[in-house]
Design a protein around this motif. Structure first.
Motif, short mmCIF file in Angstrom:
data_model
loop_
_atom_site.label_atom_id
_atom_site.label_comp_id
_atom_site.label_asym_id
_atom_site.label_seq_id
_atom_site.Cartn_x
_atom_site.Cartn_y
_atom_site.Cartn_z
N UNK A 83 -27.64 -24.32 -45.21
CA UNK A 83 -26.18 -24.44 -45.02
C UNK A 83 -25.40 -23.66 -46.07
N UNK A 84 -26.07 -22.76 -46.76
CA UNK A 84 -25.45 -22.08 -47.90
C UNK A 84 -24.19 -21.32 -47.51
N UNK A 85 -24.22 -20.59 -46.41
CA UNK A 85 -23.05 -19.81 -46.00
C UNK A 85 -21.86 -20.72 -45.75
N UNK A 86 -22.11 -21.83 -45.06
CA UNK A 86 -21.05 -22.80 -44.76
C UNK A 86 -20.48 -23.40 -46.05
N UNK A 87 -21.35 -23.62 -47.03
CA UNK A 87 -20.94 -24.27 -48.28
C UNK A 87 -20.45 -23.28 -49.33
N UNK A 88 -20.48 -22.00 -49.02
CA UNK A 88 -20.04 -20.99 -49.98
C UNK A 88 -21.03 -20.77 -51.11
N UNK A 147 -16.58 -41.32 -47.51
CA UNK A 147 -16.39 -39.97 -46.95
C UNK A 147 -15.16 -39.94 -46.04
N UNK A 148 -14.94 -41.00 -45.30
CA UNK A 148 -13.77 -41.06 -44.43
C UNK A 148 -12.47 -41.14 -45.20
N UNK A 149 -12.51 -41.69 -46.42
CA UNK A 149 -11.30 -41.83 -47.26
C UNK A 149 -11.22 -40.78 -48.35
N UNK A 150 -12.07 -39.76 -48.31
CA UNK A 150 -12.26 -38.87 -49.46
C UNK A 150 -10.97 -38.22 -49.94
N UNK A 151 -10.12 -37.78 -49.03
CA UNK A 151 -8.89 -37.11 -49.46
C UNK A 151 -7.94 -38.10 -50.13
N UNK A 172 -13.40 -34.24 -55.94
CA UNK A 172 -13.22 -33.67 -54.61
C UNK A 172 -14.53 -33.62 -53.85
N UNK A 173 -14.59 -34.32 -52.71
CA UNK A 173 -15.79 -34.35 -51.87
C UNK A 173 -15.74 -33.18 -50.89
N UNK A 174 -16.84 -32.42 -50.80
CA UNK A 174 -16.84 -31.17 -50.05
C UNK A 174 -17.59 -31.24 -48.72
N UNK A 175 -18.68 -31.98 -48.68
CA UNK A 175 -19.48 -31.98 -47.46
C UNK A 175 -20.35 -33.22 -47.41
N UNK A 226 -21.69 -34.34 -51.09
CA UNK A 226 -21.68 -33.19 -51.99
C UNK A 226 -20.26 -33.03 -52.51
N UNK A 227 -20.11 -33.06 -53.83
CA UNK A 227 -18.79 -32.99 -54.46
C UNK A 227 -18.78 -31.86 -55.50
N UNK A 228 -17.59 -31.51 -55.92
CA UNK A 228 -17.52 -30.52 -56.99
C UNK A 228 -18.01 -31.15 -58.29
N UNK A 229 -18.66 -30.35 -59.09
CA UNK A 229 -19.22 -30.81 -60.36
C UNK A 229 -18.10 -31.00 -61.37
#
Length: 328
Positions: A17-22, A71-75, A85-88, A101-104
């Motif tokens: 999933x690397x391309x999708x995840x940048x 995950x449903x309430x992440x924003x 910030x939760x990313x995926x 998966x969140x930002x470090x």
């Protein structure tokens, strides 16, 4: 599943999933992150030399359901309550593990709450406890504060003590196990008898707000981690954890001068008195379960076990000094 196998499967899934995840699949690295709070879940640092991310995985069905709820309430949790910030959402095929998966966050748990950090965290958590919009979206339960206590501290005490009885560490005599069990039962009885615990538990709470679930960056930014216990509950439990024992300071919320926002409610003040005692008992019992569970992470066994034994012994001494009401 052993750690090397899981780590390999995580790497395969993220690479696919690397391309999708940048991410750059060719440079992808996945490294295990030791969680001093326990070994039920698995955490990894993910990097490709440019981006750094954090992956928290679980396989227990109840924890997975809680992670999906977060995950449903992440924003909302990121915007309002300092969640990273939760990313995926990541499923790891062939493992039974999944998670967020969140930002470090390049930070560390605080050794203690200074006045500024305490004020900011209290202000944020006080807002969480009064968030009616969030409360309307959390699973509704007709629970009292006593129910919350029984479902968290008491349930954990009993489960951990059964575990400890079956695989008792060599430095724990049988009489001490029975003493810990007696303290747990005495606390449950005190909670059942306290009118303040009959109040409804209907406020959104983090429910695992100890210092290791805070991260502070070198710039002073701070974040609240591990929202998978988010539920309608008792604000007093959040406060008892936030101002309770830590690895370097075993004082309880009852031993500290608490901010007015914490002590304004008479019911919370009364419940904090018993929660303070329970939180210190937890620091006696829980490290024993972790000492046993450390076999789940054998590469850290020599590091984890002496520290868990040290915490257990220190908390036991502190408890006996603070609550000299029972004997072994």
């Amino acid at each position: 599943m052993d750690l090397p196998r899981l780590q390999s499967l995580v790497h395969q899934q993220l690479a696919s999933r690397a391309a999708e995840l940048g991410l750059d699949a060719a440079r992808l690295r996945v490294e295990y992150v030791l969680n001093w709070g326990g070994f039920v879940n698995r955490s990894f640092q993910v990097t490709d030399g440019r981006a750094r991310l954090h992956l928290k995985l679980a396989h227990d069905r109840e924890i997975l359901d809680a992670l999906r709820r977060f995950w449903g309430f992440r924003e909302m949790m990121s915007d309002r309550y300092h969640a990273p910030g939760a990313l995926a959402w990541i499923d790891v095929p062939g493992s039974g593990y999944a998670g967020v998966l969140s930002r470090w966050i390049d930070g560390a748990p605080p050794e203690a709450l200074d006045e500024r950090l305490a004020a900011e965290v209290v202000r944020t958590m006080d807002r969480l406890h009064g968030d009616h919009e969030l409360a309307a979206h959390l699973p509704a339960v007709q629970a009292t504060c006593a129910d919350v206590y029984r479902g968290t501290y008491h349930a954990r005490f009993i489960a951990d003590l059964e575990f400890v009885t079956e695989e008792r560490p060599p430095f724990v005599p049988p009489a001490l196990v029975e003493w810990m069990r007696g303290e747990a039962l005495a606390l449950e009885a005190a909670v059942a008898a306290a009118p303040a615990f009959a109040e409804p538990a209907d406020a959104p709470t983090h429910s695992d707000l100890w210092l290791n679930n805070l991260l502070v960056t070198p710039r002073g930014e701070w974040y609240v981690l591990d929202w998978d216990d988010l539920a309608l509950g008792d604000p007093a439990m959040d406060w008892c954890m936030l101002f309770g024992p830590a690895r370097g300071d075993l004082r309880t919320a009852a031993d500290r001068a608490l901010p007015p926002a914490v002590t304004a409610d008479a019911g919370v003040r009364e419940r904090l008195r018993l929660y303070a005692r329970a939180s210190l008992l937890d620091w006696i019992i829980d490290p024993l379960a972790d000492w046993i569970d450390a076999t789940e992470s054998p590469e850290h066994l020599a590091e984890v076990r002496p520290e868990k034994e040290r915490i257990h012994r220190a908390a036991l001494d502190a408890y006996r000094a603070r609550y000299p009401t029972r004997s072994e």
